[in-house]
Design a protein around this motif. Structure first.
Motif, short mmCIF file in Angstrom:
data_model
loop_
_atom_site.label_atom_id
_atom_site.label_comp_id
_atom_site.label_asym_id
_atom_site.label_seq_id
_atom_site.Cartn_x
_atom_site.Cartn_y
_atom_site.Cartn_z
N ALA A 312 0.83 -1.21 0.00
CA ALA A 312 0.00 0.00 0.00
C ALA A 312 0.86 1.26 0.00
O ALA A 312 0.61 2.18 -0.77
N VAL A 413 -4.26 -6.28 -1.85
CA VAL A 413 -3.89 -5.39 -0.76
C VAL A 413 -5.03 -5.23 0.24
O VAL A 413 -4.85 -5.35 1.45
N MET A 414 -6.24 -5.00 -0.28
CA MET A 414 -7.37 -4.77 0.61
C MET A 414 -7.65 -5.96 1.51
O MET A 414 -7.88 -5.81 2.70
N MET A 417 -5.05 -6.41 4.17
CA MET A 417 -5.13 -5.48 5.28
C MET A 417 -6.35 -5.68 6.15
O MET A 417 -6.49 -5.06 7.19
#
Ligand SMILES: Nc1ncnc2c1ncn2[C@@H]1O[C@H](COP(=O)(O)OP(=O)(O)OP(=O)(O)O)[C@@H](O)[C@H]1O
Ligand SMILES: [Mg+2]
Lengths: 419, 227
Positions: A312, A413-414, A417
């Protein structure tokens, strides 16, 4: 610390990787230990295996067959006194002028039936030049009973287990019967000068030594011999030397054969044994690889969130991949190097204190003796063995370290995380 | 020409199975130097909006323009570089790399940008001073309190000299003292250096500090005020 370099790759990755592997000290240490043990065990195993073969082959070559033999063409396929030859001084000089050749010993070799009053047995009769032979193979030192003989004497030396079998002692006589040169019948009576111990049990059971002239008389070959046994400097490349010699003799008359050609069954036995050892190693490495892979998976799994953050904020995936690759490779390499270092003293110990199979297992002893060698194994100290194990581990870890690249490629990425 | 412009942004999660309409047409302009809070009830789409603006997630339809760049046009790797060079991120927690010290965490992003060592060193210390944590420069994150960690995260977000900082509930895990301290720092950086901050929050004390408040409800902007 190194000076900051102007490279395209940021140099911080090794540092990051190094620190990361110590995040879970216990796990890293366990993984290190497994690599360490694998390298240690495999180095030891291969060292002992190779050492045993090297020792056995060297014994055989140095005490008996020589490294290279020169025969009359065709003799190797069809050994017989009929294929004996007269070794001219010129031929011997030519061969001995090769820098690696120490000496070419003339021999007359054939089979015979040895008998006493009550017992008989097929034996290998070897006519040798007593003085020259002793100078190179140090036969006198292996006389276990009685004494050595001299050229022209009508006496024999018996390998000691043959003597035991025939219940003979120095001073007794032995009768030899055989077929001589071109069908002549050969018979002779010889007094036993001494008993000789050979390290190769196979030879020790079968060999009768006669002075060369005596043997030539027995077989009726005149001054012919069946082979020239060549002894080389210990460090020489046998096959290469055999090749060069081949170019120097008349190959329409003679054959120049290295020990691997005269004793292919020995090479085969070594290869089979080596394949077995390698198979065992493969199993060991598969187990270790699973361990390393497990560590790697955990390393990756527990850092999914962190990877998400790093991607990110702007770290490219391949850099993270390199970081993981470095981490697992560090562990693999460190374990392998430590294993290598630890192998040296252990292998050295077994080099100095050969494993004596006769004390461990009589079954194994019997098997080894059947292959014709003493069941005493000094470990090989060949540094290649250690380096190979370490390289192999490095290779395995490097390949496995591709796994994080795959994970990273798929990583969203989402989702990372959210974990 | 706005710093950030969104055009008819929509986001539908699981469109094939159980569609969740997290954003339903968000038009928004944010100018340089703003200090903007995105507020709204839980599930209203704050995180979704910030992630899409930050290029961490893709909208189902609509556009995000940052300095006139349509970020949908960037490849995956270009987008990573774009984030590195143009956007500072502060997440709710666990922003920092645990094996790096506070200073190294701040330098790290400049390393990714391949800035010279001297600049990295000077700027990292300068920023750690600005967020009041210089004395902990050589300490790893686990030895820092949550508030201290968030301040290091702000320092890191600024280290790359971004165009703006996105902070999704940066104070969610902080007590009121740490919250106030973090906001003071962000507000000062905004006033003195003109750094643009966009943050989401539930916290009334944080909302009160904002100079612009955008209210999201059910994936739509229902209020946009500059008190
Ligand atoms: N990955 C996802 N898959 C499916 N639905 C999601 C996903 N992420 C968010 N949602 C849904 O989208 C809607 C908006 O979520 P979002 O996280 O943006 O809200 P939020 O305003 O940030 O809420 P909060 O204040 O609780 O953080 C919610 O209904 C949420 O359940
Ligand atoms: Mg949220």
């Amino acid at each position: 610390m190194k000076k900051q370099k102007r490279t395209t790759e940021p140099p911080f990755l090794p540092l990051l990787a190094w620190r990361n592997i110590w995040r879970n000290k216990r796990r890293t240490l366990i993984t290190l230990l497994s690599v360490f043990m694998a390298v240690l065990l495999s180095s030891l195993m291969i060292s002992i295996q190779q050492g045993a073969w090297n020792a056995m082959i060297a014994n055989l070559l140095n005490t008996y067959t020589g490294y290279i033999q020169i025969h009359r063409k065709g003799y190797n396929d069809n050994p017989s006194v009929n294929l004996s030859f007269q070794a001219s001084q010129e031929l011997i000089r030519k061969i001995e002028s090769h820098p690696k050749v120490q000496i070419a010993l003339p021999r007359l070799e054939s089979f015979a039936l040895a008998s006493t009053e009550n017992l008989s047995r097929g034996v290998l009769v070897l006519g040798i030049n007593p003085e020259a032979e002793n100078a190179i193979t140090n036969l006198t030192a292996r006389i276990s009973k009685g004494k050595y003989f001299a050229e022209g004497e009508k006496s024999a030396l018996l390998s000691d287990s043959l003597a035991a079998h025939l219940q003979l002692q120095p001073g007794d006589t032995i009768v030899l019967l055989s077929q001589g040169y071109h069908g002549m019948s050969a018979a002779g009576k010889y007094s036993i000068a001494g008993l000789v111990h050979f390290p190769s049990p196979d030879i020790n059971r079968n060999l009768v030594l006669l002075p060369l002239k005596t043997a030539q008389e027995f077989y009726g070959t005149g001054n012919r011999i069946t082979s020239l046994a060549l002894f080389l400097d210990s460090d020489s490349d046998v096959e290469k030397t055999a090749k060069t010699l081949q170019n120097q003799v008349d190959t329409s008359q003679y054959e120049v054969l290295s020990w691997t050609q005269t004793m292919p069954e020995l090479v085969q036995a070594r290869d089979v044994d080596t394949a077995g050892a390698i198979l065992m190693l493969a199993v060991l490495y598969v187990i270790v690889s699973f361990g390393i892979f497990g560590t790697l998976i955990m390393m990756v799994r527990e850092r999914i969130y962190e990877m998400g953050v790093l991607i990110a904020i702007g770290m490219k995936r391949y850099l993270l991949g390199i970081m993981f690759w470095l981490e697992i490779t560090f562990i693999g390499l460190l374990g392998a190097i430590l294993g290598m270092i630890a192998s040296f003293p252990v292998v050295y110990y077994f080099h100095q204190h050969p494993i004596n199979m006769t004390q461990l297992s009589s079954d194994a002893t019997a098997i080894y003796e059947r292959f014709g060698f003493e069941p005493i194994f000094p470990a090989s100290m060949d540094p290649n063995i250690f380096v190979q194990q370490a390289l192999f581990i490095f290779l395995i870890t490097s390949i496995m370290a591709l796994y994080p690249f795959w994970t990273l490629k798929k990583l969203k990425v989402m989702e990372a995380m959210k974990s | 020409m706005s710093l950030i412009e969104t055009r008819q942004l929509t986001k539908t999660y699981n469109p094939e199975t159980v569609p969740v309409h997290a954003l339903r047409g968000v038009d928004l302009c944010i100018e340089k130097g703003e200090f903007t809070a995105i507020v709204g009830p839980s599930g209203s789409g704050k995180t979704t909006l910030l992630n899409i603006i930050g290029g961490l997630d893709k909208p189902s339809s609509g556009q995000v323009l940052i300095n006139q760049t349509d970020i949908a046009q960037l490849s995956e790797n270009q987008l990573i570089d774009f984030r590195r060079d143009h956007i500072g991120f502060v997440f709710q927690a666990y922003n920092l790399i645990p094996v790096l010290t506070a200073r190294e965490n701040v330098s790290f992003i400049m390393l990714l940008q391949k800035r010279p060592a001297a600049e990295r060193k000077a700027r990292a210390m300068e920023l750690l001073e600005a967020v009041g944590i210089a004395e902990k420069a050589d300490v790893r994150p686990i030895y820092l309190s949550g508030g201290q960690q968030q301040r290091v995260a702000v320092a890191r977000a600024l280290a790359s000299r971004p165009d703006f900082v996105l902070a999704d509930e940066p104070t969610a895990n902080l007590d009121s003292v740490a919250t106030k301290r973090l906001l003071d720092i962000m507000a000062r950086l905004n006033e003195e250096e003109g750094m643009t901050f966009i943050f989401s929050t539930h916290d009334q004390r944080v909302i009160d500090r904002a100079r612009r408040i955008i209210r999201l409800e059910d994936g739509k902007i229902t209020q946009d005020e500059t008190p």
